[in-house]
Motif scaffolding. Structure first.
Motif, PDB file in Angstrom:
ATOM      1  N   SER A  31      45.915  36.657  45.984  1.00  0.00           N
ATOM      2  CA  SER A  31      46.124  36.977  44.577  1.00  0.00           C
ATOM      3  C   SER A  31      47.109  35.993  43.964  1.00  0.00           C
ATOM      4  N   VAL A  33      48.807  34.793  39.822  1.00  0.00           N
ATOM      5  CA  VAL A  33      48.930  35.083  38.397  1.00  0.00           C
ATOM      6  C   VAL A  33      49.183  33.778  37.655  1.00  0.00           C
ATOM      7  N   CYS A  39      45.454  37.607  36.195  1.00  0.00           N
ATOM      8  CA  CYS A  39      45.603  37.850  37.631  1.00  0.00           C
ATOM      9  C   CYS A  39      44.271  37.578  38.321  1.00  0.00           C
ATOM     10  N   THR A  41      42.142  37.453  41.960  1.00  0.00           N
ATOM     11  CA  THR A  41      42.145  37.991  43.321  1.00  0.00           C
ATOM     12  C   THR A  41      40.843  37.624  44.006  1.00  0.00           C
ATOM     13  N   SER A  57      39.160  39.069  38.406  1.00  0.00           N
ATOM     14  CA  SER A  57      40.251  38.663  37.533  1.00  0.00           C
ATOM     15  C   SER A  57      40.597  39.825  36.614  1.00  0.00           C
TER      16      SER A  57
END
Length: 303
Positions: A31, A33, A39, A41, A57
């Motif tokens: 993950s 950011v 974010c 993942t 996302s």
């Protein structure tokens, strides 16, 4: 406000210690950011000889939350969550491609605290999927929940719990409107404190009895022991599972379980850095030690 909790909460802590996180899959989750607040993942999982990969996302802007997910089979799903459309209301709309064809659009309305102590969840999938209504009522000494499903046949589930903070009595049943009969009766008693959690659950119209016991040896719950006993009255069969958890330090946790059929499972959880952890699990057949053990690995990395 404190309440005795939902019926599903009775015995949940003991069940989670015996079942949660135990897996024989290989899983890696990454993950990150971005500077704009998105974010990302990525998750890769190996189950047996099959691999699966998905990328998701999530982006939040003011009171709107957008989630986007793509898997290895080219399935794309998008969910829009909007908070504050109306007071105490959440609107969620999800679309799945490529097979939506205007028939896989689902909409959910979640209304919390519309009235004192109430939480109302309304979910509908258009045009041909089931309508689902959920209502939960929380009070200081009572909790009531009901779920209504319209397809494939009308079904209503009821559950109620009464008690205080330390003791709870609950019952659950399902009404099949098509047959006009009540089904799946269950009743339970739960007791809890800082040091222990105990539960007695009767299911299958009283034919199955389950007893859960979870004991913490200290206030910080560093060392815990748990037991699950299942009795099938019609077959006169007993099933026993015991387990334990030990928190070595803030970064390391070990837990294990063993049942009367000889299956031993163990889990090691390591925090490699804040919000990131590595879990190694294994399952062994103590009655057939010549069989290779099942090993699972899960790695989650979060910035």
């Amino acid at each position: 406000m404190r309440s005795p909790g939902l019926f599903s909460d009775i015995g949940k802590k003991a069940k989670d210690l015996l079942t949660k996180d135990y897996t024989c899959d290989r899983e890696v989750t990454l993950s990150t950011v971005t500077a704009s607040g998105v974010c990302l993942t990525s998750t890769a999982v190996k189950k047996g000889g099959l691999y699966s990969l998905d990328i998701s996302s999530m982006y939040q802007h003011k009171n709107a939350l957008i989630c986007f997910k793509v898997d290895a089979e080219s399935n794309v799903s998008t969910t829009f969550n909007v908070l504050g459309v109306l007071p105490s209301t959440k609107l969620a709309i999800s679309v799945k491609l490529p097979d939506c064809n205007a028939s896989k659009i689902s909409t959910a309305f979640i209304i919390s605290e519309a009235l004192p102590y109430r939480k109302l969840v309304v979910s509908v999938k258009l045009p041909d999927d089931p309508l689902k209504l959920k209502l939960q009522y929380f009070h200081e000494n009572a909790t009531f929940a009901t779920v209504v499903r319209m397809k494939p046949s009308p079904m209503v589930e009821f559950s109620a719990t009464v008690g205080t903070e330390g003791v709870a009595f609950g019952a659950e049943c399902r009404y099949d409107a098509a047959r006009g009969k009540f089904r799946n009766y269950r009743a339970a008693i739960g007791m809890t404190s800082k040091y222990y959690h105990a539960a007695l659950i009767m299911a299958d119209k009283g034919d199955t009895i389950k007893v859960y016991g979870l004991y913490h040896f200290d206030k910080k719950q560093v060392v815990s022991a748990v037991v699950e006993l299942t009795r099938k009255l019609s077959k006169k069969e007993n099933t026993l599972t015991v387990g334990g958890l030990y928190t070595v330090d803030a970064q390391t946790t070990v837990k294990a379980r063993l049942n009367d059929s000889g299956s031993l499972a163990a889990l090691l959880r390591l925090q490699v850095k804040p919000k990131s952890h590595l879990m190694i699990s294994g399952e062994f057949d103590m009655k057939s030690l010549d069989k290779p053990p099942k090993i699972g690995l899960a790695l989650a990395l979060v910035p």
